[in-house]
Design an enzyme around this catalytic site. Sequence first.
Site, PDB file in Angstrom:
ATOM      1  N   CYS A 234       0.831  -1.191   0.000  1.00 22.62           N
ATOM      2  CA  CYS A 234       0.000   0.000   0.000  1.00 22.62           C
ATOM      3  C   CYS A 234       0.876   1.255   0.000  1.00 22.62           C
ATOM      4  O   CYS A 234       1.975   1.250   0.548  1.00 22.62           O
ATOM      5  CB  CYS A 234      -0.906  -0.011   1.230  1.00 22.62           C
ATOM      6  SG  CYS A 234      -2.052   1.391   1.317  1.00 22.62           S
TER       7      CYS A 234
ATOM      8  N   ASP B  94       0.450   3.752   1.755  1.00 18.48           N
ATOM      9  CA  ASP B  94       0.419   4.336   3.094  1.00 18.48           C
ATOM     10  C   ASP B  94       1.839   4.613   3.588  1.00 18.48           C
ATOM     11  O   ASP B  94       2.700   3.730   3.587  1.00 18.48           O
ATOM     12  CB  ASP B  94      -0.296   3.385   4.052  1.00 18.48           C
ATOM     13  CG  ASP B  94      -0.673   4.041   5.368  1.00 18.48           C
ATOM     14  OD1 ASP B  94       0.254   4.499   6.075  1.00 18.48           O
ATOM     15  OD2 ASP B  94      -1.867   4.089   5.707  1.00 18.48           O
TER      16      ASP B  94
ATOM     17  N   ARG C  33       2.996   4.842   6.411  1.00 13.96           N
ATOM     18  CA  ARG C  33       3.372   4.148   7.642  1.00 13.96           C
ATOM     19  C   ARG C  33       3.851   2.720   7.401  1.00 13.96           C
ATOM     20  O   ARG C  33       4.192   2.020   8.360  1.00 13.96           O
ATOM     21  CB  ARG C  33       2.169   4.120   8.604  1.00 13.96           C
ATOM     22  CG  ARG C  33       1.659   5.495   9.007  1.00 13.96           C
ATOM     23  CD  ARG C  33       0.306   5.403   9.681  1.00 13.96           C
ATOM     24  NE  ARG C  33      -0.730   4.928   8.759  1.00 13.96           N
ATOM     25  CZ  ARG C  33      -1.996   4.689   9.115  1.00 13.96           C
ATOM     26  NH1 ARG C  33      -2.369   4.890  10.377  1.00 13.96           N
ATOM     27  NH2 ARG C  33      -2.871   4.270   8.218  1.00 13.96           N
TER      28      ARG C  33
ATOM     29  N   HIS D 251      -2.312  -3.917   5.077  1.00 19.81           N
ATOM     30  CA  HIS D 251      -2.142  -3.569   6.494  1.00 19.81           C
ATOM     31  C   HIS D 251      -3.494  -3.278   7.119  1.00 19.81           C
ATOM     32  O   HIS D 251      -4.418  -2.779   6.469  1.00 19.81           O
ATOM     33  CB  HIS D 251      -1.206  -2.358   6.659  1.00 19.81           C
ATOM     34  CG  HIS D 251      -1.737  -1.080   6.071  1.00 19.81           C
ATOM     35  ND1 HIS D 251      -2.346  -0.113   6.836  1.00 19.81           N
ATOM     36  CD2 HIS D 251      -1.750  -0.607   4.803  1.00 19.81           C
ATOM     37  CE1 HIS D 251      -2.698   0.905   6.057  1.00 19.81           C
ATOM     38  NE2 HIS D 251      -2.351   0.629   4.818  1.00 19.81           N
TER      39      HIS D 251
ATOM     40  N   CYS E  74      -6.135   0.187   6.957  1.00 20.95           N
ATOM     41  CA  CYS E  74      -5.956   0.774   5.627  1.00 20.95           C
ATOM     42  C   CYS E  74      -7.116   1.712   5.304  1.00 20.95           C
ATOM     43  O   CYS E  74      -8.283   1.307   5.291  1.00 20.95           O
ATOM     44  CB  CYS E  74      -5.876  -0.330   4.579  1.00 20.95           C
ATOM     45  SG  CYS E  74      -5.657   0.275   2.888  1.00 20.95           S
TER      46      CYS E  74
END
Length: 216
Positions: free
Chosen positions: A42, A44, A46, A98, A101
């Site tokens: 992803c 993302d 993080r 994750h 999400c």
Amino acid sequence: MADLDDLLENNRRWAEQMRAQDPQFFERLASIQMPHMLWIGCSDSRVPANQITGQQPGEVFVHRNVANVVVHTDLNCLSVIQFAVDVLRVQHVIVCGHYGCGGVKVALEGQRLGLIDNWLRHVEDVRDTHAATLGGLKDDEARWDRLCELNVIEQVLHVSQTTVMRDAWARGQEVAVHGWIYALRDGRLRDLHVSAASAGEAARVYQAAVGLEARV
């Protein structure tokens, strides 16, 4: 521009530190790329692939998009898979989602955000395919977690169905596809047990995985 200047300064310090630890580090890195895995994750911020797996630069070939989706018409993703498998000869393709999400949550709730709705329609398809399973869970948090897992499982199947993987397996190349999920709450990766090294195996592990209860 202060923030960008900080990034450049951080880079300078990092490069000096790496060279102090290993004077030949950048020379080796520049000479050849030999990653052993392709990471499809992803976007993302993080969930940085190298950091959470403890890998150094040059060890992971990475493709990231919102909600770690693999679409059979996405030439960007397919080109990355083809280069990784056919040229770099990676041994492992890891699809990693994750928990928490945001893209999956938008799809779960049917929110409208704009252009991204068209991309997240693929995750909504996963939601609709497994509507009975999701509807049987106790609360919204459990449904969100399970859809994050189911989305990874579906994308592993999609990777295994690409012409790239089918051709690689047909010629006997040793490369496997895996589905993992990352928990932001504790920093741990979890294996969703959908690893496959052939098209037949991919179909079997998919069928087994979609019947499992959520593992949080």
